[in-house]
Design a protein around this motif. Structure first.
Motif, PDB file in Angstrom:
ATOM      1  N   THR A  43       0.857  -1.216  -0.220  1.00  0.00           N
ATOM      2  CA  THR A  43       0.104  -0.058  -0.008  1.00  0.00           C
ATOM      3  C   THR A  43       0.820   1.115   0.010  1.00  0.00           C
ATOM      4  N   PHE A  44       0.330   1.863  -1.020  1.00  0.00           N
ATOM      5  CA  PHE A  44       1.533   3.359  -1.144  1.00  0.00           C
ATOM      6  C   PHE A  44       0.129   4.921  -0.346  1.00  0.00           C
ATOM      7  N   VAL A  45       0.310   5.295   0.654  1.00  0.00           N
ATOM      8  CA  VAL A  45      -1.016   6.026   0.748  1.00  0.00           C
ATOM      9  C   VAL A  45      -1.190   7.019  -0.457  1.00  0.00           C
ATOM     10  N   GLY A  46      -2.813   6.650  -0.426  1.00  0.00           N
ATOM     11  CA  GLY A  46      -2.326   8.403  -1.554  1.00  0.00           C
ATOM     12  C   GLY A  46      -2.341   7.436  -3.300  1.00  0.00           C
ATOM     13  N   PHE A  47      -1.735   7.111  -3.341  1.00  0.00           N
ATOM     14  CA  PHE A  47      -1.303   6.007  -5.037  1.00  0.00           C
ATOM     15  C   PHE A  47      -1.770   4.850  -4.895  1.00  0.00           C
ATOM     16  N   GLY A  48      -2.320   4.303  -3.912  1.00  0.00           N
ATOM     17  CA  GLY A  48      -3.158   2.556  -4.591  1.00  0.00           C
ATOM     18  C   GLY A  48      -1.830   2.026  -3.500  1.00  0.00           C
ATOM     19  N   LYS A  49      -3.217  -0.157  -3.855  1.00  0.00           N
ATOM     20  CA  LYS A  49      -3.601  -0.920  -3.010  1.00  0.00           C
ATOM     21  C   LYS A  49      -2.427  -1.898  -4.567  1.00  0.00           C
ATOM     22  N   PHE A  50      -1.703  -2.891  -3.525  1.00  0.00           N
ATOM     23  CA  PHE A  50      -1.679  -3.950  -4.941  1.00  0.00           C
ATOM     24  C   PHE A  50      -2.156  -4.903  -3.796  1.00  0.00           C
ATOM     25  N   SER A  51      -2.529  -5.906  -4.545  1.00  0.00           N
ATOM     26  CA  SER A  51      -2.757  -6.986  -4.236  1.00  0.00           C
ATOM     27  C   SER A  51      -3.307  -7.797  -4.344  1.00  0.00           C
ATOM     28  N   VAL A  52      -3.975  -9.831  -3.741  1.00  0.00           N
ATOM     29  CA  VAL A  52      -3.935 -10.676  -4.648  1.00  0.00           C
ATOM     30  C   VAL A  52      -5.045 -11.090  -4.105  1.00  0.00           C
ATOM     31  N   GLN A  53      -5.924 -11.434  -5.285  1.00  0.00           N
ATOM     32  CA  GLN A  53      -7.644 -11.712  -5.132  1.00  0.00           C
ATOM     33  C   GLN A  53      -7.977 -13.105  -5.605  1.00  0.00           C
ATOM     34  N   ALA A  81      -6.718   2.116  -6.480  1.00  0.00           N
ATOM     35  CA  ALA A  81      -5.969   3.081  -6.681  1.00  0.00           C
ATOM     36  C   ALA A  81      -6.698   3.925  -6.007  1.00  0.00           C
ATOM     37  N   GLY A  82      -5.882   5.150  -4.672  1.00  0.00           N
ATOM     38  CA  GLY A  82      -6.039   5.439  -3.768  1.00  0.00           C
ATOM     39  C   GLY A  82      -6.303   6.951  -4.974  1.00  0.00           C
ATOM     40  N   ALA A  83      -6.583   7.637  -3.728  1.00  0.00           N
ATOM     41  CA  ALA A  83      -7.771   9.142  -3.766  1.00  0.00           C
ATOM     42  C   ALA A  83      -7.004   9.844  -3.970  1.00  0.00           C
ATOM     43  N   ALA A  84      -5.680  10.068  -4.511  1.00  0.00           N
ATOM     44  CA  ALA A  84      -5.026  10.755  -4.671  1.00  0.00           C
ATOM     45  C   ALA A  84      -4.629  11.263  -6.029  1.00  0.00           C
ATOM     46  N   LEU A  85      -4.004  10.108  -6.455  1.00  0.00           N
ATOM     47  CA  LEU A  85      -4.250   9.156  -8.060  1.00  0.00           C
ATOM     48  C   LEU A  85      -5.690  10.140  -8.856  1.00  0.00           C
ATOM     49  N   LYS A  86      -6.747   8.955  -8.054  1.00  0.00           N
ATOM     50  CA  LYS A  86      -8.076   9.287  -8.905  1.00  0.00           C
ATOM     51  C   LYS A  86      -8.032  10.665  -8.944  1.00  0.00           C
ATOM     52  N   GLN A  87      -8.166  11.268  -7.955  1.00  0.00           N
ATOM     53  CA  GLN A  87      -7.975  12.908  -8.286  1.00  0.00           C
ATOM     54  C   GLN A  87      -6.601  13.471  -9.037  1.00  0.00           C
ATOM     55  N   ALA A  88      -5.631  13.020  -9.087  1.00  0.00           N
ATOM     56  CA  ALA A  88      -4.838  13.571  -9.852  1.00  0.00           C
ATOM     57  C   ALA A  88      -5.613  13.307 -11.275  1.00  0.00           C
ATOM     58  N   VAL A  89      -5.821  12.254 -11.604  1.00  0.00           N
ATOM     59  CA  VAL A  89      -6.222  11.465 -12.864  1.00  0.00           C
ATOM     60  C   VAL A  89      -7.590  12.397 -13.706  1.00  0.00           C
ATOM     61  N   LYS A  90      -8.309  12.586 -12.945  1.00  0.00           N
ATOM     62  CA  LYS A  90     -10.114  13.138 -13.061  1.00  0.00           C
ATOM     63  C   LYS A  90      -9.874  14.414 -13.831  1.00  0.00           C
TER      64      LYS A  90
END
Length: 90
Positions: A43-53, A81-90
């Motif tokens: 997890t990178f706060v604001g950027f996003g989270k890599f996980s296994v599903q 994607a984290g909130a900051a990344l979503k906002q930056a791409v918007k």
């Protein structure tokens, strides 16, 4: 953008040599991959989270032969994607 273009841009932003930037990017990718193999989240706060599903086993049909197939359960990588990344791409 492909991997080499990313490395070139990374090197320019950090003032690393291309060789050092390549090592840094390769180390990052290897670390994320190893962590996911172990079942850990990255997890990178604001950027996003890599996980296994987990994907459950499921039935499918071959459209050519109409034969039923069983697709086995598997683990797949996921990125949220984290909130900051979503906002930056918007």
């Amino acid at each position: 953008m492909n991997k080499q273009e990313f490395i070139d841009r990374f090197a320019a932003k950090t003032e690393f040599s291309t060789r050092d930037a390549t090592k840094a990017v390769e180390a990052f990718l290897a670390t994320v991959t190893e962590s996911l193999q172990l079942g850990d989240d990255v997890t990178f706060v604001g950027f996003g989270k890599f996980s296994v599903q987990q994907r459950a086993a499921r039935e499918a049909v071959n459209p050519n032969t109409r034969e039923k197939l069983t697709i086995p359960a598997t683990r797949v990588p996921k990125f949220s994607a984290g909130a900051a990344l979503k906002q930056a791409v918007k």
